[in-house]
Design a protein around this motif. Structure first.
Motif, PDB file in Angstrom:
ATOM      1  N   GLU A  15       0.869  -1.250   0.062  1.00 21.39           N
ATOM      2  CA  GLU A  15       0.057   0.083  -0.107  1.00 21.39           C
ATOM      3  C   GLU A  15       0.947   1.229   0.100  1.00 21.39           C
ATOM      4  OE1 GLU A  15      -1.917  -1.442   3.582  1.00 21.39           O
ATOM      5  OE2 GLU A  15      -1.203   0.538   4.723  1.00 21.39           O
ATOM      6  N   THR A  19       4.010   1.090  -3.102  1.00 21.11           N
ATOM      7  CA  THR A  19       3.164  -0.295  -3.374  1.00 21.11           C
ATOM      8  C   THR A  19       4.075  -1.023  -4.600  1.00 21.11           C
ATOM      9  OG1 THR A  19       0.943   0.608  -2.865  1.00 21.11           O
ATOM     10  CG2 THR A  19       0.984  -1.123  -4.585  1.00 21.11           C
ATOM     11  N   GLN A 188      -6.926   5.623   1.463  1.00 20.84           N
ATOM     12  CA  GLN A 188      -7.170   4.023   1.688  1.00 20.84           C
ATOM     13  C   GLN A 188      -8.361   3.591   1.954  1.00 20.84           C
ATOM     14  OE1 GLN A 188      -3.283   1.906   2.299  1.00 20.84           O
ATOM     15  NE2 GLN A 188      -4.301   1.481   4.101  1.00 20.84           N
ATOM     16  N   GLN A 214      -5.153  -1.585  -0.550  1.00 22.84           N
ATOM     17  CA  GLN A 214      -4.071  -2.584   0.201  1.00 22.84           C
ATOM     18  C   GLN A 214      -4.211  -3.918  -0.612  1.00 22.84           C
ATOM     19  OE1 GLN A 214      -6.631  -2.115   3.882  1.00 22.84           O
ATOM     20  NE2 GLN A 214      -4.733  -1.763   4.970  1.00 22.84           N
TER      21      GLN A 214
END
Ligand code: SF4
Length: 222
Positions: A15, A19, A188, A214
């Motif tokens: 994340e 990432t 997120q 995620q």
């Protein structure tokens, strides 16, 4: 200086800005923040009865609250023993900034690793100048701890968990007096919920922010 290490493992950063980057995660034990949706609740308590030999925390098993005191040099020695190939190290928790991370980050940088810290922003961030600091502000959590201006000033990346419009408003209020010109702001979605993802996508597009998914949860990896 010794750090209470819960586990060390190599994977892909799932994340935020990094990432997809291979990374060694160093998870420190201890966190007083109390997020209800925390997925590492086993890291909350630093119990002497759960203290183990260093070998055990280098093996992956993030399901229990065991920990071992390691110096930075001992940690590097263990990383080399494990023959990890990643050169990026993510120090996470728990809440890693309960500890002064200057020595560990400077030592890792000198050894050739890039470093990243993932913190809730509720403690002063102390680390090397070249460490990438990701603040994921935890607001209105059980312990009622404030997110500190120092942590927000030091942040390279502010990665905010969102589920509802209220979370966007909370972030706006938090950043009122923070210059974000040189920071990356990521939203997120919490728990991969469709509504949260749609909200985060819409606001990211409106404000030219980044969406942080995620990916490790979709991939079902650590
Ligand atoms: S700050 Fe992180 S480790 Fe601590 S309770 Fe919240 S999500 Fe869990």
């Amino acid at each position: 200086m010794k750090y209470p290490v819960n586990e060390v493992f190599e994977t892909i950063q799932g994340e935020g800005v990094y990432t997809g980057v291979p990374a060694i995660f160093v998870r420190l034990q201890g966190c007083p923040v109390g997020c209800s949706w925390c997925d590492t609740k086993h890291t909350w308590d630093l119990l002497e009865t759960n203290r183990v030999e260093p070998e055990l925390v280098i093996q992956v098993d993030g399901t229990i609250g065991r920990w071992s005191h390691l110096t930075s040099d001992q940690l590097i020695h263990r990383l080399k023993q494990k023959a990890f190939t990643a050169s990026h190290i993510v120090i996470t928790g728990g809440e890693p900034c309960m500890h002064d991370l200057t020595v560990i980050t400077e030592t890792l940088n000198k050894a050739g690793y890039s470093t990243q810290i993932e913190t809730s922003g509720t403690f002063t961030v102390l680390c090397s100048d070249e460490t990438w600091v990701t603040v994921s502000p935890k607001l209105k959590m059980k312990a009622g701890m404030a997110v500190l201006p120092q942590a927000l000033y030091r942040a390279n990346e502010i990665k905010h968990p969102v589920a509802t419009q209220t979370h966007i408003e909370d972030l706006d209020a938090l950043l009122t007096n923070i210059d974000v010109a040189n920071k990356t702001i990521c939203l997120q979605p919490i728990s991969q919920k469709k509504r949260a993802t749609e909200l985060a996508m819409r606001v990211c597009i409106e404000r030219n922010w980044r969406l942080s998914i995620q990916t490790h949860k979709y991939l079902e990896i650590d």
